[in-house]
Scaffold this motif. Structure first.
Motif, PDB file in Angstrom:
ATOM      1  N   UNK A 284       0.826  -1.209   0.000  1.00  0.00           N
ATOM      2  CA  UNK A 284       0.000   0.000   0.000  1.00  0.00           C
ATOM      3  C   UNK A 284       0.862   1.261   0.000  1.00  0.00           C
ATOM      4  N   UNK A 285       2.008   1.176   0.645  1.00  0.00           N
ATOM      5  CA  UNK A 285       2.915   2.330   0.691  1.00  0.00           C
ATOM      6  C   UNK A 285       3.688   2.513  -0.607  1.00  0.00           C
ATOM      7  N   UNK A 286       3.710   1.481  -1.458  1.00  0.00           N
ATOM      8  CA  UNK A 286       4.433   1.584  -2.727  1.00  0.00           C
ATOM      9  C   UNK A 286       5.926   1.391  -2.577  1.00  0.00           C
ATOM     10  N   UNK A 287       6.331   0.476  -1.698  1.00  0.00           N
ATOM     11  CA  UNK A 287       7.758   0.152  -1.579  1.00  0.00           C
ATOM     12  C   UNK A 287       8.281  -0.270  -2.947  1.00  0.00           C
ATOM     13  N   UNK A 288       9.478   0.222  -3.309  1.00  0.00           N
ATOM     14  CA  UNK A 288      10.050  -0.068  -4.628  1.00  0.00           C
ATOM     15  C   UNK A 288      11.073  -1.200  -4.583  1.00  0.00           C
ATOM     16  N   UNK A 289      12.073  -1.080  -3.703  1.00  0.00           N
ATOM     17  CA  UNK A 289      13.166  -2.059  -3.667  1.00  0.00           C
ATOM     18  C   UNK A 289      13.532  -2.328  -2.211  1.00  0.00           C
TER      19      UNK A 289
END
Length: 475
Positions: free
Chosen positions: A91-96
């Motif tokens: 939901x937070x949009x973690x990328x890597x």
């Protein structure tokens, strides 16, 4: 008019040189580490990310340096274990992200399942995962943000006999490699990107050494040692960052760049308690924590308990549970620092010992107990040369030399001599399998979880007056 003429001349000059004026942009890296299942501040983290993502001329990437779970029963004892924190990170949009040692707390198979559910890229550079459940995890990752080419590697500590902290059987055949040797093999990655970022679960000391050893790394997003670096630390030209633990802070690294060239890097942390909560994510957290069983009261304490009082309580509970003469609870196994006066809930007990560790029994002489204590004190790693094994049923004093190494150990109080000179000693299954002593890994496992033993002990002896007597002296 003079200024316009000068600008026109500059544009002609740039065109004649085959170049063109480039836009100056900002890349903001938001980073976290050692979340340890502490989910209350996720709504604030999402607000922070959304504010940056909505800003003009700004690109945002969110990175995490491992140990995303083990620390709260709402995540660690969820019907789908650990999945709530994965859902929140999605939901937070973690990328890597890379892995911390606690990602393996319930084995390779469960970790692989949670990784497959992640909407973000997990990388692991200093390991061979071929032929294991994690064989789909890449070693590195390259992406682009606002015209800037970014390269990532991810390292996890190998401090315990060549593998991360944890029980060897949990790693499911993954072979780990020395982080420094691995970084050397990936040095050429810096030549193919504009910014080379190491996402590290090595700890601040190791990150500092890495910065000196591998100057081609531009930024280290660190974790493992729970170090809070309010402005980051520049070491040998590399920016080293870390945000403490338990999602109290988020790191914010601002990179100003133009035409693929980095013009400046700045880092700070943001206290998430000061940021407004995003409503939809706040509702997710509330739903995750809607577990009536965990809110059941199991007892009470008459005054606030600090970590010393908690160590006394839990080591006593271990000894009581199996009728041992002596028990040792490791300080790193106590994951809360205080317990407020008043009712004690199941959630608080399980948060104190979230690993699911069980009580293992040995029969040891005092000389063998002494060997266990001295070996641990003089070991390497973040828990060495400090108090770690905390006792019940016995008190001891460690004598150290000028370098801080233990040279001798005296027992200040001991139980009555047992038949045959061997004491019944209770350890956690983690201590039994990882710490060095004459019978490492050979104890009789009771199958009783330390948290369950503590719950029953608290029920029986409540109300509890905190015991703040220190049972160990280091001189």
């Amino acid at each position: 008019m003079r200024n316009l003429t000068a600008l026109f001349a500059l544009l002609i000059l740039l065109a004649g040189c085959g170049g063109s004026p480039s836009e100056t942009r900002k890349l903001i890296i938001v980073s976290t580490n050692d979340i340890h299942s502490h989910i209350d501040n996720f709504p604030a983290l999402v607000t922070l990310l959304e504010d940056y993502r909505s800003a003009e001329g700004v690109d945002v990437i969110y990175l995490d340096a491992g140990d995303r779970w083990t620390g709260s029963p709402y995540v660690d004892m969820a019907p789908e274990q650990y999945k709530p924190v994965v859902d929140l990170l999605n939901a937070a949009g973690l990328d890597v992200a890379t892995f911390g040692n606690h990602e393996w707390d319930n084995g390779n198979n469960l970790l692989a399942k949670r990784v497959s559910e992640a909407g973000f890229v997990n990388i692991l550079t200093n390991a061979d995962v071929s032929g294991t459940d994690l064989d789909f995890v890449p070693t590195h990752y390259i992406t682009e943000a606002g015209g800037l080419r970014l390269g990532f590697t991810g390292m996890v500590t190998t401090a315990v006999d060549g593998h991360p902290d944890g029980k060897l059987e949990n790693f499911g055949g993954v072979t780990f490699h020395d982080p420094f040797e691995t970084a050397g093999r990936y040095a050429a990655l810096a030549d193919s990107v504009d910014l080379y970022i190491l996402i590290s679960h090595l700890g601040f000391t190791e990150d500092s050494l890495m910065a000196l050893a591998r100057p081609e790394i531009d930024i280290i997003i660190g974790g493992h040692s729970h170090t809070l670096l309010p402005q980051g630390r520049e070491i040998g030209g590399t920016l080293v960052t870390q945000t403490g633990k338990n999602l109290q802070y988020a790191g914010v690294t601002e990179i100003t760049h133009s035409g693929g060239r980095v013009l400046g890097i700045d880092n700070r942390v943001v206290l998430l308690d000061t940021v407004a909560h995003e409503p939809a994510v706040a509702a997710m957290v509330a739903e995750i924590k809607n577990e009536p069983e965990l809110l059941e009261v199991v007892g009470s304490v008459t005054a606030d308990m600090d970590k010393l009082a908690l160590m006394n309580l839990f080591s006593d509970a271990m000894r009581d549970a199996v009728g041992a003469d002596i028990a040792f609870h490791n300080m790193g196994g106590m994951r809360i620092d205080h317990l407020h006066a008043g009712p004690v809930t199941k959630a608080e007990v399980y948060a104190a010992e979230p690993f699911g560790n069980t009580i293992v029994v040995h029969y040891m002489t005092l000389a063998e107990v002494s060997e266990l204590l001295l070996n641990k004190f003089n070991s390497t790693g973040k828990e060495s040369h400090t108090l770690d094994l905390y006792p019940s049923g016995i008190e001891y004093m460690i004598i150290t030399d000028e370098e801080g190494n233990a040279t001798d150990l005296f027992f200040e109080s001991t139980p009555l001599d047992p038949p045959g000179g061997r004491f019944k000693v209770a350890l956690s299954d983690y201590v039994d399998s990882v710490y060095k002593h004459p019978y490492t890994g050979q104890g009789a496992d009771s199958g009783l979880r330390i948290a369950f033993a503590a719950e029953r002990y608290i029920e029986r002896i409540s109300p509890i007056a905190p015991d703040n007597h220190m049972r160990v002296i280091i001189r």
